[in-house]
Design an enzyme around this catalytic site. Structure first.
Site, PDB file in Angstrom:
ATOM      1  N   HIS A 185       0.835  -1.205   0.000  1.00 63.05           N
ATOM      2  CA  HIS A 185       0.000   0.000   0.000  1.00 63.05           C
ATOM      3  C   HIS A 185       0.873   1.260   0.000  1.00 63.05           C
ATOM      4  O   HIS A 185       0.429   2.322  -0.425  1.00 63.05           O
ATOM      5  CB  HIS A 185      -0.907   0.040   1.232  1.00 63.05           C
ATOM      6  CG  HIS A 185      -1.949  -1.034   1.255  1.00 63.05           C
ATOM      7  ND1 HIS A 185      -1.700  -2.293   1.748  1.00 63.05           N
ATOM      8  CD2 HIS A 185      -3.235  -1.029   0.844  1.00 63.05           C
ATOM      9  CE1 HIS A 185      -2.805  -3.024   1.641  1.00 63.05           C
ATOM     10  NE2 HIS A 185      -3.745  -2.278   1.097  1.00 63.05           N
ATOM     11  N   ASP A 257      -5.009  -6.100  -7.793  1.00 65.23           N
ATOM     12  CA  ASP A 257      -5.206  -5.426  -6.522  1.00 65.23           C
ATOM     13  C   ASP A 257      -5.438  -3.941  -6.852  1.00 65.23           C
ATOM     14  O   ASP A 257      -5.295  -3.516  -8.003  1.00 65.23           O
ATOM     15  CB  ASP A 257      -3.984  -5.633  -5.627  1.00 65.23           C
ATOM     16  CG  ASP A 257      -4.311  -5.545  -4.141  1.00 65.23           C
ATOM     17  OD1 ASP A 257      -5.385  -5.014  -3.798  1.00 65.23           O
ATOM     18  OD2 ASP A 257      -3.488  -5.989  -3.312  1.00 65.23           O
TER      19      ASP A 257
END
Length: 352
Positions: A185, A257
């Site tokens: 992230h 993702d």
């Protein structure tokens, strides 16, 4: 299907953090007509009683279908329990996957029953990563364990339980996120694993769940320089078309993702990033407001159409896979479960 919605069908759009459909999202979904949407914590009214927040969720999903212009859509969520749970009470808060033991299949079924009751038809689970690195900041107890075969058995059982209750599952994060020490992230992890090393550990759960019939696999935003240098797995044909499609004989959908994550976002600073992902073998592009400006999907869709018109990509097979997947989905209406049903679900595994 219009030309623009042909490109739009390759997107899953994560809604802005509101329990009601925002003007931004309404305009985007109406133009893009994506495969569907992803919901996060901010899309639920956490302060309201159960009946009230479910009613508000029902209106949100009805509004989404109205602006997209069709009833059959993907309604998806990350729902793992532990630290990855978006839904308010009284939806069961199980402990993380590590703590379920032999109950993975019954937890999957409980998750499926509760998600179906909220109108979901896809959950981005199970995690098939192996918890092989104690310094991993993002996987940890989200993994079923440290032994590859135990992870394979638990992940497969969980997915089968989820599907038994009417919710499709998605194995993640291919080809394996467990050995990283960087949170994707925030930045791009690198794993210097050879193909033989992947085969001996990371691929064991994925190979088993693919053979069992899982319909979707999510990519990992990780560099594997000893397999395909210079680009993350999400954009790497040798990993997606080679390793997953050919090596594991996977016939289902490949989903990225979130493309707003820092590990991958620099590749999507230009619209051609979406073209690169589709060229590498992805079918669905996950672009979520939690990490990104979802309005960039418009320029990405335009780039996809331009690339197709120039013969740089062929979307025919991917479009067929998406259509088959959407056709397989239930489209449940949100309803409240009884206290007895919720109590029965909560009894199958340790709670958080």
């Amino acid at each position: 299907m219009s030309d623009f919605s042909r490109a739009g069908r390759h997107f899953l759009i994560g809604l802005q953090p509101s329990p009601d459909l925002t003007d931004h999202d309404a305009k985007l979904l109406a133009r893009l007509k994506p495969a569907g949407v992803v919901l996060f914590k901010g899309n639920f009214d956490h302060e309201a009683p159960y009946e009230a927040w479910v009613a508000r969720l029902s209106k949100l999903l009805a509004d989404v279908r109205r602006v997209i212009g069709r009833p059959d859509i993907v309604v998806s969520i990350d729902h793992e329990s532990g630290r990855v749970q978006r839904t308010p009470a009284p939806i069961t808060r199980f402990a993380a996957a590590r703590h379920w033991g032999s109950a993975a299949g019954t937890v999957g079924a409980a998750h499926g029953r509760e998600l179906t009751s909220l109108g979901f038809n896809l959950s981005f689970a199970p995690v098939c990563d192996i918890d092989s690195n104690p310094d991993n900041p993002v996987i940890g107890d989200r993994s079923f364990g440290r032994d590859p075969q135990e992870v394979a058995d638990a992940a497969t059982a969980y997915w089968q339980g989820l599907e038994s209750a009417g919710v499709r599952g998605c194995a993640k994060h291919f080809p394996g996120h467990g050995d990283t020490s960087v949170d994707s992230h925030l930045s791009l992890p690198t794993l210097n694993l050879t193909l033989d090393e992947l085969e001996a550990r990371e691929l064991i759960p994925f190979r088993q769940i693919v053979k069992a019939g899982v319909p979707m696999v999510m990519t990992a935003h990780i560099l594997f320089p000893r397999i395909q240098p210079g680009i993350p797995a999400t954009l790497a044909p040798m990993i997606l078309r080679g390793l997953l499609r050919q090596g594991l004989d996977f016939k289902g959908l490949i989903c990225t993702d979130d493309l707003g994550m820092k590990a991958i976002s620099s590749w999507f600073g230009e619209p051609d990033g979406a073209v690169a992902a589709l060229s590498a073998g992805c079918d669905l592009l996950c672009l979520c407001a939690a990490q990104a400006d979802t309005g960039t999907a418009i320029a990405q869709a335009e780039a996809i159409l331009q690339a197709e018109a120039r013969g740089l990509i062929n979307l025919t097979n991917s479009q067929a896979r998406i259509a088959d997947f959407i056709g397989s989905l239930r489209q449940p209406e949100p309803v409240c479960l009884s206290a007895e049903q919720l109590a029965a679900n909560a009894a199958v595994a340790p709670l958080k």
